[in-house]
Design a protein around this motif. Structure first.
Motif, short mmCIF file in Angstrom:
data_model
loop_
_atom_site.label_atom_id
_atom_site.label_comp_id
_atom_site.label_asym_id
_atom_site.label_seq_id
_atom_site.Cartn_x
_atom_site.Cartn_y
_atom_site.Cartn_z
N GLU A 1 -21.74 118.05 162.06
CA GLU A 1 -22.15 117.07 163.18
C GLU A 1 -22.74 115.82 162.30
O GLU A 1 -23.69 115.73 161.60
N VAL A 2 -22.20 114.23 162.70
CA VAL A 2 -22.50 113.36 161.83
C VAL A 2 -23.24 112.24 162.79
O VAL A 2 -22.55 112.14 163.89
N ARG A 3 -24.25 111.35 162.24
CA ARG A 3 -24.77 110.40 162.93
C ARG A 3 -24.59 109.51 161.88
O ARG A 3 -25.10 109.45 160.86
N ALA A 4 -23.97 108.40 162.06
CA ALA A 4 -23.69 107.19 161.27
C ALA A 4 -24.22 105.74 161.39
O ALA A 4 -24.46 105.69 162.63
N ARG A 5 -25.04 105.30 160.49
CA ARG A 5 -25.74 104.15 160.88
C ARG A 5 -25.57 102.98 159.71
O ARG A 5 -24.94 103.27 158.64
N ALA A 6 -25.49 101.66 159.79
CA ALA A 6 -25.13 100.54 159.11
C ALA A 6 -26.32 100.30 158.44
O ALA A 6 -26.05 99.38 157.31
N ASP A 7 -27.58 100.67 158.57
CA ASP A 7 -28.81 100.48 157.77
C ASP A 7 -29.83 101.55 158.16
O ASP A 7 -29.48 102.29 158.95
N GLY A 8 -30.80 101.30 157.45
CA GLY A 8 -31.82 102.37 157.53
C GLY A 8 -33.12 102.05 158.68
O GLY A 8 -33.94 102.62 158.27
N GLU A 9 -32.81 101.05 159.41
CA GLU A 9 -34.05 100.59 160.50
C GLU A 9 -34.26 101.81 161.37
O GLU A 9 -35.59 101.51 161.66
N ALA A 10 -33.36 102.71 161.55
CA ALA A 10 -33.97 103.90 162.51
C ALA A 10 -34.13 104.83 161.98
O ALA A 10 -34.12 106.18 162.74
N ILE A 11 -34.40 104.99 160.51
CA ILE A 11 -34.28 106.30 159.62
C ILE A 11 -35.73 107.25 160.29
O ILE A 11 -35.53 108.52 160.34
N GLU A 12 -36.81 106.58 160.70
CA GLU A 12 -38.04 107.26 160.95
C GLU A 12 -37.65 108.14 162.33
O GLU A 12 -37.80 109.28 162.37
N GLN A 13 -36.87 107.36 163.10
CA GLN A 13 -36.91 108.35 164.35
C GLN A 13 -35.42 109.21 164.14
O GLN A 13 -35.58 110.38 164.75
N ASP A 14 -34.70 108.72 163.26
CA ASP A 14 -33.47 109.93 162.96
C ASP A 14 -33.92 111.04 162.38
O ASP A 14 -33.56 112.22 162.62
N LEU A 15 -35.10 110.94 161.43
CA LEU A 15 -35.53 112.26 160.83
C LEU A 15 -36.34 113.17 161.70
O LEU A 15 -36.01 114.19 161.73
N VAL A 16 -36.80 112.47 162.93
CA VAL A 16 -37.62 113.35 163.73
C VAL A 16 -36.63 113.85 164.95
O VAL A 16 -36.83 114.86 165.25
N GLY A 17 -35.85 112.91 165.56
CA GLY A 17 -35.01 113.33 166.62
C GLY A 17 -33.56 113.87 166.35
O GLY A 17 -33.31 114.90 166.72
N PHE A 18 -32.95 113.41 165.02
CA PHE A 18 -31.64 114.09 164.72
C PHE A 18 -31.95 115.15 163.82
O PHE A 18 -31.08 116.33 163.82
N ARG A 19 -32.90 115.01 163.08
CA ARG A 19 -33.26 116.11 162.02
C ARG A 19 -32.22 116.67 161.01
O ARG A 19 -31.72 117.59 160.97
N PRO A 20 -31.84 115.56 160.21
CA PRO A 20 -30.58 115.92 159.61
C PRO A 20 -30.83 116.93 158.25
O PRO A 20 -32.09 117.23 157.97
N ASP A 21 -29.83 117.97 158.07
CA ASP A 21 -30.01 118.72 156.78
C ASP A 21 -29.67 117.96 155.68
O ASP A 21 -30.22 118.44 154.77
N LEU A 22 -28.97 117.00 155.74
CA LEU A 22 -28.73 116.18 154.60
C LEU A 22 -28.49 114.76 154.88
O LEU A 22 -27.90 114.34 156.19
N VAL A 23 -28.76 113.87 154.02
CA VAL A 23 -28.74 112.26 154.30
C VAL A 23 -27.60 111.62 153.18
O VAL A 23 -27.97 112.21 151.93
N VAL A 24 -26.48 111.24 153.49
CA VAL A 24 -25.68 110.67 152.67
C VAL A 24 -26.09 109.11 152.52
O VAL A 24 -25.98 108.46 153.59
N LEU A 25 -26.55 108.55 151.60
CA LEU A 25 -27.61 107.37 151.44
C LEU A 25 -26.75 106.45 150.55
O LEU A 25 -26.61 106.53 149.39
N ASP A 26 -26.25 105.10 151.12
CA ASP A 26 -25.85 104.09 150.23
C ASP A 26 -27.10 103.54 149.57
O ASP A 26 -28.16 103.38 150.12
N VAL A 27 -27.03 102.96 148.47
CA VAL A 27 -28.10 102.35 147.53
C VAL A 27 -28.10 100.76 147.99
O VAL A 27 -29.22 100.57 148.37
N LEU A 28 -27.01 100.00 148.13
CA LEU A 28 -27.05 98.77 148.55
C LEU A 28 -26.89 98.39 149.78
O LEU A 28 -25.95 98.42 150.68
N LEU A 29 -28.07 98.40 150.74
CA LEU A 29 -28.21 98.15 152.18
C LEU A 29 -29.31 96.87 152.47
O LEU A 29 -29.74 96.36 151.55
#
Length: 224
Positions: free
Chosen positions: A29-57
């Motif tokens: 189950e994937v949720r895709a974002r173009a940046d990390g501006e909503a990451i706090e909400q995603d960590l709480v609401g989506f509760r990912p098991d893993l984050v695939v994270l680009d360095v240059l954002l």
């Protein structure tokens, strides 16, 4: 049990779309974002098991987001970057990343690395692995080289039986009893379904379902 949840943060649209599709095809189950501006909400609401994270954002970069993830979540982290310098890789791993993938990369490899991190962190269901084939009994799903194999109900039962007895030859009689519930006729039924299953598997990788002349069939990773 639900599929593992993957949060993908990647600003390059072409990469984001292709990675999202590959992970979705692999059963996540994937949720895709173009940046990390909503990451706090995603960590709480989506509760990912893993984050695939680009360095240059844009905005907060991957290292800042990695630090935030480590403070607020037990999710695994696989970092993506176009940088191939040892310093960046050491920094990411030193600050808590579980793996590091340098662009350009092969999608199947990324899926395999994501799966490996989830397994190490205890976020995946028990599976049977034979070579590049992963059989997930609870999810009713098979992945070969990171791609989902489209199976009928009967083909799934046949694959599950062979996977449960990996590396051991199963006779036609044994397969008939386990998959169809009878053992004294219609051996051709086994031959036809094994042939179809083998063809579907080989659309994704090398031969893994072998015929042992005069004995039956066996699922194993090595050629033989």
């Amino acid at each position: 049990m639900t599929a593992p949840r993957i949060l993908l943060i990647e600003d390059a649209e072409a990469i984001r779309v292709s990675v999202e599709a590959a992970l979705g095809t692999a059963g996540f189950e994937v949720r895709a974002r173009a940046d990390g501006e909503a990451i706090e909400q995603d960590l709480v609401g989506f509760r990912p098991d893993l984050v695939v994270l680009d360095v240059l954002l844009p905005g907060r970069d991957g290292f800042e987001l990695l630090s935030l993830i480590r403070r607020n979540s037990a999710a695994g982290v696989v970092m993506l970057t176009a940088r191939d310098g040892v310093e960046d890789r050491l920094r990411g791993l030193g600050e808590g990343a579980d793996d590091y993938v340098v662009k350009p990369f092969v999608l199947a490899e990324l899926v395999a690395r994501v799966t490996a991190v989830l397994r190490r962190t205890g976020r995946t269901r028990p599976t049977v692995e034979i070579g590049d084939l992963v059989v997930d009994a609870e999810a009713g799903m098979a992945l070969y080289a990171g791609e989902r194999v489209d199976l009928t109900t009967t083909e799934w039962k046949l694959l599950s039986h062979l996977a449960a007895h990996r590396d051991r030859v199963r006779s036609k009689t044994q397969i008939l009893a386990a998959v169809w519930g009878y053992d004294d006729y219609a051996e051709n039924l086994v031959e036809v379904n094994v042939s179809t299953l083998r063809r579907k598997l080989e659309q994704h990788g090398p031969r893994i379902l072998h015929t042992v002349r005069g004995q039956g069939y066996v699922l194993r990773g090595e050629v033989g």
